[in-house]
Design a protein around this motif. Structure first.
Motif, mmCIF file in Angstrom:
data_model
loop_
_atom_site.group_PDB
_atom_site.id
_atom_site.type_symbol
_atom_site.label_atom_id
_atom_site.label_comp_id
_atom_site.label_asym_id
_atom_site.label_seq_id
_atom_site.Cartn_x
_atom_site.Cartn_y
_atom_site.Cartn_z
ATOM 1 N N GLN A 45 2.689 -2.598 -2.061
ATOM 2 C CA GLN A 45 3.804 -2.508 -3.001
ATOM 3 C C GLN A 45 4.926 -3.482 -2.644
ATOM 4 O O GLN A 45 5.542 -4.073 -3.530
ATOM 5 N N VAL B 290 -0.531 1.280 0.960
ATOM 6 C CA VAL B 290 0.224 1.277 -0.295
ATOM 7 C C VAL B 290 1.606 0.656 -0.067
ATOM 8 O O VAL B 290 2.076 -0.137 -0.886
ATOM 9 N N THR C 168 6.390 -4.010 -12.703
ATOM 10 C CA THR C 168 7.198 -2.797 -12.592
ATOM 11 C C THR C 168 8.688 -3.099 -12.422
ATOM 12 O O THR C 168 9.505 -2.175 -12.487
ATOM 13 N N PRO D 258 9.503 1.346 -7.585
ATOM 14 C CA PRO D 258 8.040 1.323 -7.549
ATOM 15 C C PRO D 258 7.474 1.401 -6.129
ATOM 16 O O PRO D 258 6.435 2.022 -5.907
ATOM 17 N N VAL D 259 8.173 0.799 -5.181
ATOM 18 C CA VAL D 259 7.708 0.868 -3.792
ATOM 19 C C VAL D 259 7.791 2.304 -3.292
ATOM 20 O O VAL D 259 6.800 2.856 -2.796
ATOM 21 N N THR E 89 4.078 5.654 -11.878
ATOM 22 C CA THR E 89 4.558 4.427 -12.499
ATOM 23 C C THR E 89 5.642 4.721 -13.532
ATOM 24 O O THR E 89 6.635 3.998 -13.616
ATOM 25 N N CYS F 76 -0.688 1.012 -16.787
ATOM 26 C CA CYS F 76 -1.178 1.664 -15.577
ATOM 27 C C CYS F 76 -2.169 2.766 -15.920
ATOM 28 O O CYS F 76 -3.199 2.908 -15.266
ATOM 29 N N GLU G 293 1.460 -4.704 -10.431
ATOM 30 C CA GLU G 293 2.724 -4.052 -10.099
ATOM 31 C C GLU G 293 3.909 -5.013 -10.124
ATOM 32 O O GLU G 293 5.052 -4.567 -10.063
ATOM 33 N N ASN H 232 5.607 5.043 -5.369
ATOM 34 C CA ASN H 232 4.170 4.882 -5.128
ATOM 35 C C ASN H 232 3.772 5.226 -3.700
ATOM 36 O O ASN H 232 2.692 5.776 -3.481
ATOM 37 N N VAL H 233 4.621 4.943 -2.737
ATOM 38 C CA VAL H 233 4.262 5.246 -1.351
ATOM 39 C C VAL H 233 4.297 6.755 -1.085
ATOM 40 O O VAL H 233 3.650 7.234 -0.161
ATOM 41 N N CYS I 129 5.827 -5.988 -5.437
ATOM 42 C CA CYS I 129 7.117 -5.764 -6.097
ATOM 43 C C CYS I 129 8.224 -6.687 -5.604
ATOM 44 O O CYS I 129 8.976 -7.231 -6.416
ATOM 45 N N ARG J 232 -1.869 -4.237 -5.776
ATOM 46 C CA ARG J 232 -2.088 -4.271 -7.212
ATOM 47 C C ARG J 232 -1.125 -5.291 -7.809
ATOM 48 O O ARG J 232 0.052 -5.025 -8.007
#
Length: 153
Positions: free
Chosen positions: A130, A126, A41, A99-100, A79, A58, A38, A103-104, A134, A35
């Motif tokens: 990410q 993901v 972020t 964010p990594v 997010t 988001c 991202e 989100n994971v 990121c 994405r």
């Protein structure tokens, strides 16, 4: 920060997030997602206005997710949590980490329960996406914005 500046920055970040998610929609959703939106972020590291900005962006982008309301609720909350943690990161190179990690942990569960996608495949997808968004794209953006003081805490 003045309220008007805060609102305008947040709204612009939200709008840019939505546009990036939609322009890159084929790779913004699913188990193997990158994405591009991202990249934004990392901005809470520079300005608190980015916290509601990336959250609202988001949330709007997730309204169009195949994962439905689970993604709207939990993807958007992921997010928001990541944005708050990013704001408090003590070092610039750590800004992309929340964010990594957030989100994971959360998004593969959303994909598993909403779309019945394989959990570990989603974790891998993901995570890679990410890291690319990121650290590969967001961190260079952060360096440029910070160098020229284009956003300030």
């Amino acid at each position: 920060m003045k309220k008007t500046t805060y609102l305008v920055q947040g709204a612009l970040i939200a709008a840019i997030y939505v546009v990036l998610a939609f322009v890159f929609a084929p790779i913004s959703y699913g188990p193997m997602q990158i994405r591009i939106a991202e990249i934004l972020t990392v901005l809470p590291y520079l300005t608190p206005a980015a916290i509601p900005g990336v959250f609202v962006g988001c949330l709007i982008a997730n309204l169009y997710s195949d994962a439905g309301m689970l993604d709207v609720i939990f993807g958007s909350l992921a997010t928001l949590i990541a944005a708050i943690l990013t704001y408090y990161m003590p070092k610039r190179w750590l800004a992309p980490l929340p964010p990594v990690l957030v989100n994971v942990v959360i998004i593969p569960l959303v994909l598993y329960f909403a779309l019945e996608l394989p959990y570990w495949l989603s974790v891998a997808g993901v995570l890679v996406g990410q890291i690319i968004a990121c650290y590969g794209l967001g961190y260079p953006l952060l360096l440029v914005l910070d160098r020229y003081k284009l956003l300030q805490k």
